[in-house]
Design a protein around this motif. Structure first.
Motif, mmCIF file in Angstrom:
data_model
loop_
_atom_site.group_PDB
_atom_site.id
_atom_site.type_symbol
_atom_site.label_atom_id
_atom_site.label_comp_id
_atom_site.label_asym_id
_atom_site.label_seq_id
_atom_site.Cartn_x
_atom_site.Cartn_y
_atom_site.Cartn_z
ATOM 1 N N GLN B 86 46.265 42.179 32.391
ATOM 2 C CA GLN B 86 45.437 42.841 33.411
ATOM 3 C C GLN B 86 46.140 44.100 33.942
ATOM 4 O O GLN B 86 45.519 45.153 34.120
ATOM 5 C CB GLN B 86 45.167 41.873 34.566
ATOM 6 C CG GLN B 86 44.293 42.435 35.670
ATOM 7 C CD GLN B 86 42.900 42.800 35.173
ATOM 8 O OE1 GLN B 86 42.151 41.947 34.713
ATOM 9 N NE2 GLN B 86 42.556 44.088 35.232
ATOM 10 N N ASP B 90 44.822 47.915 33.732
ATOM 11 C CA ASP B 90 44.716 48.783 34.913
ATOM 12 C C ASP B 90 45.466 50.102 34.702
ATOM 13 O O ASP B 90 45.161 51.107 35.337
ATOM 14 C CB ASP B 90 45.264 48.065 36.159
ATOM 15 C CG ASP B 90 44.365 46.918 36.579
ATOM 16 O OD1 ASP B 90 43.183 46.916 36.167
ATOM 17 O OD2 ASP B 90 44.836 46.003 37.283
ATOM 18 N N SER B 109 41.487 38.690 25.638
ATOM 19 C CA SER B 109 40.419 39.399 24.916
ATOM 20 C C SER B 109 39.170 39.510 25.773
ATOM 21 O O SER B 109 38.506 40.561 25.801
ATOM 22 C CB SER B 109 40.079 38.660 23.616
ATOM 23 O OG SER B 109 41.205 38.607 22.780
ATOM 24 N N GLN B 110 38.858 38.409 26.472
ATOM 25 C CA GLN B 110 37.672 38.436 27.339
ATOM 26 C C GLN B 110 37.842 39.483 28.439
ATOM 27 O O GLN B 110 36.914 40.221 28.782
ATOM 28 C CB GLN B 110 37.427 37.041 27.927
ATOM 29 C CG GLN B 110 36.946 36.050 26.866
ATOM 30 C CD GLN B 110 37.035 34.597 27.307
ATOM 31 O OE1 GLN B 110 37.808 34.258 28.194
ATOM 32 N NE2 GLN B 110 36.249 33.745 26.664
ATOM 33 N N MET B 111 39.051 39.532 28.973
ATOM 34 C CA MET B 111 39.347 40.485 30.040
ATOM 35 C C MET B 111 39.274 41.928 29.510
ATOM 36 O O MET B 111 38.695 42.813 30.150
ATOM 37 C CB MET B 111 40.787 40.209 30.478
ATOM 38 C CG MET B 111 41.120 40.433 31.900
ATOM 39 S SD MET B 111 42.659 39.539 32.224
ATOM 40 C CE MET B 111 43.814 40.395 31.168
ATOM 41 N N ALA B 113 37.624 43.066 27.057
ATOM 42 C CA ALA B 113 36.304 43.475 26.565
ATOM 43 C C ALA B 113 35.600 44.392 27.557
ATOM 44 O O ALA B 113 34.961 45.384 27.178
ATOM 45 C CB ALA B 113 35.457 42.247 26.270
ATOM 46 N N SER B 114 35.738 44.073 28.857
ATOM 47 C CA SER B 114 35.025 44.884 29.844
ATOM 48 C C SER B 114 35.643 46.280 29.987
ATOM 49 O O SER B 114 35.037 47.175 30.580
ATOM 50 C CB SER B 114 35.003 44.168 31.197
ATOM 51 O OG SER B 114 36.309 43.906 31.598
ATOM 52 N N TYR B 115 36.839 46.468 29.473
ATOM 53 C CA TYR B 115 37.476 47.790 29.492
ATOM 54 C C TYR B 115 37.259 48.509 28.153
ATOM 55 O O TYR B 115 37.710 49.633 27.981
ATOM 56 C CB TYR B 115 38.984 47.655 29.719
ATOM 57 C CG TYR B 115 39.375 47.169 31.098
ATOM 58 C CD1 TYR B 115 39.847 48.036 32.075
ATOM 59 C CD2 TYR B 115 39.272 45.818 31.427
ATOM 60 C CE1 TYR B 115 40.220 47.582 33.328
ATOM 61 C CE2 TYR B 115 39.643 45.353 32.680
ATOM 62 C CZ TYR B 115 40.108 46.236 33.624
ATOM 63 O OH TYR B 115 40.480 45.784 34.865
ATOM 64 N N GLY B 116 36.650 47.797 27.218
ATOM 65 C CA GLY B 116 36.488 48.352 25.870
ATOM 66 C C GLY B 116 37.753 48.263 25.047
ATOM 67 O O GLY B 116 37.814 48.721 23.905
ATOM 68 N N ASN B 136 36.608 42.043 20.051
ATOM 69 C CA ASN B 136 37.674 43.028 20.282
ATOM 70 C C ASN B 136 39.052 42.469 19.961
ATOM 71 O O ASN B 136 40.051 42.939 20.482
ATOM 72 C CB ASN B 136 37.643 43.522 21.731
ATOM 73 C CG ASN B 136 37.926 42.408 22.724
ATOM 74 O OD1 ASN B 136 37.621 41.250 22.449
ATOM 75 N ND2 ASN B 136 38.483 42.757 23.867
#
Lengths: 299, 386
Positions: B86, B90, B109-111, B113-116, B136
């Motif tokens: 994380q 950031d 990976s799940q985390m 994904a929202s950042y691409g 991803n």
């Protein structure tokens, strides 16, 4: 039958090592009321001392054993003087936290200044030779562990019962204030307890090194968890209980490993702790522990 | 127009025209929650990644990508890996990695994904990562069933027919299922599994398991285990000293330079074999890379550093191809590429499987205590993978 005897020999070896570890913890606890989780780092420092000695050219088994034991004693005394003496009169939780602190600091120092990875120390390999008695494979190390554990227990019992310092240690375990009123120096009693504990840690370090052939920063911390369980199982504060608890835990470990179907192999530790829990449900004070008044906790 | 105004105007015009010429290539941040300490420290890719990034950055022209490696110690702890992941996201890392096991990599990976962003785990081999449908995620190594299949073929060729497998739940499917897949692949060659035993990571006394192996009615000629050193080295030593002279086979967990020292006696290494990710000890590309890194002061250890280097090379090539620091475009470029020339491969490509490469799997054996390559093929029968 051969198989059963072979596994009993294995369980005795496991139990001996746990008993030696547990004795080291129980000694300090009986005198200071301190659960010394940094005992594992005394084992680690002893192991790394041998590693450095080998790096400097040491090849002798006897020399390596001597270094491990001497460094175990020295490290225990240093821990006592630097870390535990200042918190001797603090609540037990402070002592516990100090022990964790010492443990983490030493592990981090070994990681930073030596290596996070395992370092080979083959010098003690000759202690671990396998030979056959009929159909039974017996390791010289297993016999050594068993013999040393028996000798250590007998020597400790003689020391604690026959020597003045030993009597002072036993008395201090009961009532430290009264012992001091009789002219016995607290520092001397406690330092002796730590030195004995360090001696046992050095011996355990030799055994682990001989079997494993390498050292790494968490070299001693995992075995100490087993030792803690053995102490609780045998009755914390009781030296005989520590030895018995270690032996019982060794037999439990091997029995579960052998009896548990392979598909439930992941439950081995859970089952060990469950069985320990069952014993403590039956005897909350441990197998040889004294019943302590814990106050009324009725609803 | 004053002299001063003329100078300012000229400078402004020069700056305007010089703009595109001064444009730099994209900067790609790779965040590694690396196992610098703890159980998986021998398998960290971090130093190799740092070394390769340094080499590429030094050789790069003004328009080429720049690689920035962010490294923090995960202490081999999955939860800490996730937290560090994380932190890297950031800090706008386009690629992150953590402890190479699903309990760290799936949440990462799940985390991400929202950042691409992409999770690229250089040493990861576990099938769980390819089963949960993560778009991803990319593994730098081939999955465990392929590794197990390659080992089974080599064991069968060496005469292994009856195996005991040792499993542990401590390393998820890597240590629990890879032995099963090895058994399945060995059965395909006409062999059989005569027994299964459990163990825990950190085992230093294998006496109970060895007593069980000796007590099996069907005497095994092979013992297979997929675990870390020093555990597996201690197992080899104790098996040999208890009179077992059969094959001891394993996975990439064996591939640490300390294996030989842990085993001790070079004669004990006869009939030890394991599948790994690349060939070392032959003076080839991997050895040259490791030597260059050591000379440059990097604390590289072995094959896992080469995997880390490959990851950096693949990301670098993708950044160059896409010309962008956008994490999604970067991932698309990795998967679209026909292949990169890396330390471990002349053509490392993710085009076929998208989430892992397809390549030959070297099986390493020993001769006079020295490592030798005994096979280097893509296995035909691979269990489990569809």
């Amino acid at each position: 039958m051969d198989y059963a005897i072979q596994q009993i020999v294995n369980a005795l070896a496991f139990g001996s090592e746990y008993a030696l570890l547990a004795l080291g913890l129980a000694l300090v606890f009986s005198i200071m009321g301190l659960v010394n989780f940094a005992h594992g780092e005394i084992i680690a420092v002893a192991g790394y001392s041998v590693f450095f000695a080998v790096a400097l050219g040491l090849q002798s088994v006897l020399g390596a054993v001597t270094i491990a034991i001497v460094m175990g004693i020295v490290t225990a005394l240093v821990f006592e003087r630097v870390a535990f003496r200042p918190v001797r009169y603090a609540p037990t939780t402070t002592g516990l936290l100090t022990a964790f602190g010492v443990s983490i600091v030493v592990q981090n120092m070994l990681t930073l200044f030596v290596s996070p990875k395992a370092r080979a120390v083959p010098v003690l390999g000759p202690l671990n030779q396998t030979f056959f008695i009929g159909p039974y494979a017996v390791s010289s190390l297993q016999l050594l562990e068993l013999a040393v554990t028996i000798v250590a227990i007998v020597a400790l019992v003689l020391f604690l019962n026959r020597s003045l310092l030993g009597l002072a240690i036993r008395a201090a375990a009961r009532d430290f204030s009264t012992v001091r009123l009789m002219g016995v120096k607290a520092n001397r009693v406690i330092a002796t307890g730590f030195a004995l504990s360090g001696f046992l840690a050095g011996v355990v370090s030799v055994f682990i090194l001989a079997r494993r052939g390498s050292v790494e920063p968490d070299f001693g911390s995992a075995p100490v968890i087993k030792a803690f369980v053995a102490c609780v199982l045998g009755g914390f504060g009781s030296l005989a209980g520590a030895a018995v608890g270690g032996m019982v835990l060794g037999f439990l470990d091997v029995a579960i490993l052998v009896a548990l179907p392979q598909k439930f192999g992941g439950l081995r530790d859970a089952l060990t702790y469950f069985l320990v829990g069952v014993v403590l449900f039956w005897r909350p004070q441990g197998l040889l522990g004294r019943t302590v008044e814990l106050g009324d906790k009725e609803v | 127009m004053s002299h001063r105004s003329l100078l300012l105007g000229t400078a402004a015009a020069l700056a305007l025209f010089a703009g595109p010429a001064l444009a730099e290539g994209p900067t790609i941040k790779i965040g590694l929650a690396a196992s610098l300490t703890g159980d998986f420290a021998p398998y960290s890719e971090a130093e190799g990644a740092r070394c390769m990034a340094d080499q590429l950055n030094k050789a790069a022209g003004p328009d080429d990508p720049k690689i920035e490696i962010l490294i923090e110690d995960s202490r081999s702890d999955a939860q800490l890996s996730v937290s560090l992941g994380q932190k890297f996201l950031d800090e706008k890392a386009q690629v992150i990695a953590g402890v190479p096991f699903p309990d760290a990599l799936i949440p990462m990976s799940q985390m991400a994904a929202s950042y691409g962003a992409t999770v690229y785990s250089a040493p990861n081999t576990q099938v769980e990562m390819h089963e949960v449908g993560l778009d991803n995620f990319i593994a730098g190594a081939v999955p465990d069933p392929m590794n197990a299949a390659a080992t089974a073929v080599a064991v069968a060729a060496a005469g292994g027919k009856a195996t005991v497998i040792l499993t542990s739940e401590d390393g998820a499917s890597w240590s629990a299922k890879t032995p099963e897949w090895f058994g399945e692949a060995l059965e395909k060659t006409g062999g059989k599994v005569v027994g299964k035993l459990a163990y825990s990571f950190g085992t230093t006394d294998w006496s109970p398991q060895i007593a069980e192996i000796k007590a099996f009615a069907d005497k095994p000629d092979t013992v297979y285990v997929c675990g870390p050193v020093p555990d597996v080295g201690i197992l080899v030593r104790q098996l040999r000293s208890n009179g077992f002279d059969g094959i001891v086979a394993g996975c990439d967990g064996f591939d640490d330079p300390s294996l030989e020292e842990t085993v001790g006696n070079p004669a004990y290494l006869d009939k030890v074999m394991f599948a790994t990710h690349g060939v070392m000890g032959d003076g080839g590309q991997i050895d040259q890379f490791i030597a260059a890194c050591k000379a440059a002061g990097y604390k590289v250890n072995g094959i896992f550093d080469a995997l880390g280097a490959d990851m950096v090379q693949v990301v670098y090539d993708a950044a160059k191809a896409s010309g962008s620091d956008d994490p999604v475009k970067l991932r698309e470029a990795i998967r679209a590429s026909d292949g990169s020339k890396t330390v471990m491969s002349d053509n490392l490509s993710f085009k076929e499987k998208l989430a892992y490469p397809v390549k030959t799997i070297p099986v390493i054996g020993f001769k006079d205590g020295k490592r030798v390559v005994i096979a280097d093929d893509v296995p035909v029968f691979v269990p489990y993978l569809k």
